[in-house]
Design a protein around this motif. Structure first.
Motif, PDB file in Angstrom:
ATOM      1  N   ALA A 123       2.280  37.821  51.055  1.00  0.00           N
ATOM      2  CA  ALA A 123       1.943  36.401  50.921  1.00  0.00           C
ATOM      3  C   ALA A 123       2.779  35.555  51.883  1.00  0.00           C
ATOM      4  N   ASP A 182      -2.996  41.974  46.605  1.00  0.00           N
ATOM      5  CA  ASP A 182      -2.250  40.972  45.847  1.00  0.00           C
ATOM      6  C   ASP A 182      -0.749  41.228  45.838  1.00  0.00           C
ATOM      7  N   ASP A 197       5.006  33.817  44.770  1.00  0.00           N
ATOM      8  CA  ASP A 197       4.597  34.906  45.656  1.00  0.00           C
ATOM      9  C   ASP A 197       4.894  34.576  47.109  1.00  0.00           C
ATOM     10  N   GLU A 198       4.689  33.316  47.499  1.00  0.00           N
ATOM     11  CA  GLU A 198       4.934  32.916  48.890  1.00  0.00           C
ATOM     12  C   GLU A 198       6.420  32.975  49.238  1.00  0.00           C
ATOM     13  N   ARG A 209      -5.861  39.892  53.604  1.00  0.00           N
ATOM     14  CA  ARG A 209      -5.877  39.799  52.136  1.00  0.00           C
ATOM     15  C   ARG A 209      -7.219  39.260  51.651  1.00  0.00           C
TER      16      ARG A 209
END
Length: 403
Positions: free
Chosen positions: A88, A83, A229-230, A69
């Motif tokens: 993530a 993204d 996101d994680e 990434r």
């Protein structure tokens, strides 16, 4: 030492049967050196690392990165934007980000939590075997009737994914790890995060006792927690890694037993051999053929060969575990062998956190299956089976059996 830049080797030219049986090709490459520039059966150019010692070294070399990434080169390996929240997760990062994410998840993904799942794993196993036993024709597809639904149900229940969505997750997972087309893979990477956003919001509003609810609210001693996101990325990783390895560990293990009836008879006669048998199954024909792709951050010299900066590198775990310098007579399947030291679950920072869960599911699944169906056997030759595409996951799509 003079560095050599090898020609590109077409794996299919070495063996048209590479997908079904890649081991002779890897052995031939290993005899010539530990690093090779190849063209895969899917037309991609990669660098392969083979041999037990070289693979272990490559796994711990910080110049071989997983942080695609940050590099901006995600499109080199996946049909997804850098993204995309599905990426993530800790498998797509190097330290210190990897260290932070693994610490947050490891706090909850404990041995105690895994062992507490054993009674439920046994219950799910028994229900699946009951359904198989009810088949009047005494035939089944061991993958779709048993090896897939067992770990998929376990990981979905652990995370708190509704039952009706599990087949959809299977389809997304297949495309992410072994795409049928670039378009299908891109669709999976677009659709799974969208579903998970809604699921996470539901869990945030009404938490349960599942792992996802815990991860939403979990924080370490410094108050650090997973970002939105994680959370999505971690769910994607746990769902995929939580079933793909176990499905194919069971499938590959049973294929090995069918091909070696003396070993199958020995295991049936003495389930005290089961733990060692599972380690030998992982060594002999494990569920992960190569590591997830590494990115060479700079020119990397290994074995007198330079891997150029920016190259994609695959560490061939399947060959490392067939290296005669590490395992005597490595092409022989022997459930009494001391198979410790295999790297079927990886090595180093990215060693599979779910390995204890996979082993526990494998123990329960294989013993229960062989106790319920002591005469079970494969129906067709390996050459007739449909194999998982790609070089990441090793296994078959279906495994017809009878008893």
């Amino acid at each position: 030492m003079k560095m050599v830049q090898p020609v590109v080797i077409d794996l299919l030219e070495l063996s048209p049967d590479f997908i079904r049986d890649p081991y002779p090709v890897y052995a031939k490459l290993r005899e010539q050196g530990c690093v090779h520039h190849v063209q895969t059966p899917y037309g991609e150019q990669m660098w392969l690392v083979v041999g037990h010692d070289a693979c272990r070294t490559a796994f711990t070399d910080p110049r071989l990165s997983r942080d695609w990434r940050r590099s901006g080169n995600v499109g080199q390996i996946l049909n997804a934007a850098p993204d995309n929240p599905a990426l993530a997760h800790m498998l797509m990062y190097d330290p210190p980000d990897h260290t932070r994410l693994r610490r947050l998840v490891a706090r909850e993904f404990t041995a105690r939590r895994i062992e507490a799942l054993a009674p439920r794993v046994q219950q799910i196993t028994d229900e699946l075997l009951d359904a198989m036993e009810a088949k009047r024709e005494r035939r089944a597809d061991l993958v779709n009737d048993f090896a897939f639904p067992l770990p998929m149900t376990v990981i979905c229940e652990l995370l708190g994914v509704p039952e009706l969505d599990r087949q959809t997750f299977r389809n997304w997972s297949h495309e992410m790890v072994a795409r049928t087309s670039p378009e299908a893979q891109a669709a999976a990477y677009a659709e799974m995060p969208q579903y998970l956003i809604e699921l996470i919001e539901a869990k945030r509003a009404e938490p349960g006792d599942d792992l996802l609810s815990v991860l939403i609210h979990a924080a370490d001693d410094d108050g650090d927690r997973l970002s939105p996101d994680e959370l999505i990325g971690m769910c994607v990783l746990l769902l995929i890694a939580g079933h793909e390895t176990t499905v194919n560990m069971i499938g590959n293990g049973m294929r090995a037993l069918f091909a070696h009836p003396d070993q199958l008879a020995d295991l049936r006669a003495d389930f005290g051999l089961l733990d060692g048998a599972i380690e030998e199954m992982l060594r002999y024909d494990g569920p992960v053929e190569t590591c997830t792709e590494r990115l060479a951050l700079e020119d990397v010299e290994m074995g007198g060969v330079v891997i150029p900066a920016g190259s994609t590198v695959l560490i061939v775990m399947a060959d490392a575990d067939r290296d005669p310098t590490r395992f005597e007579d490595p092409n022989r399947f022997d459930i009494r062998r001391d198979a410790r030291g295999h790297i079927a679950f990886g090595h180093g920072l990215h060693y599979c956190m779910g390995a204890p869960l996979a082993r526990m599911e494998g123990r329960i699944a294989l013993r229960s299956l062989l106790e319920r169906f002591p005469e079970i056997t494969g129906v067709c030759d390996d050459a007739m089976l449909s194999w998982v595409p790609g070089m990441l996951i090793r296994g078959v799509r279906e495994l017809p059996v009878r008893w």
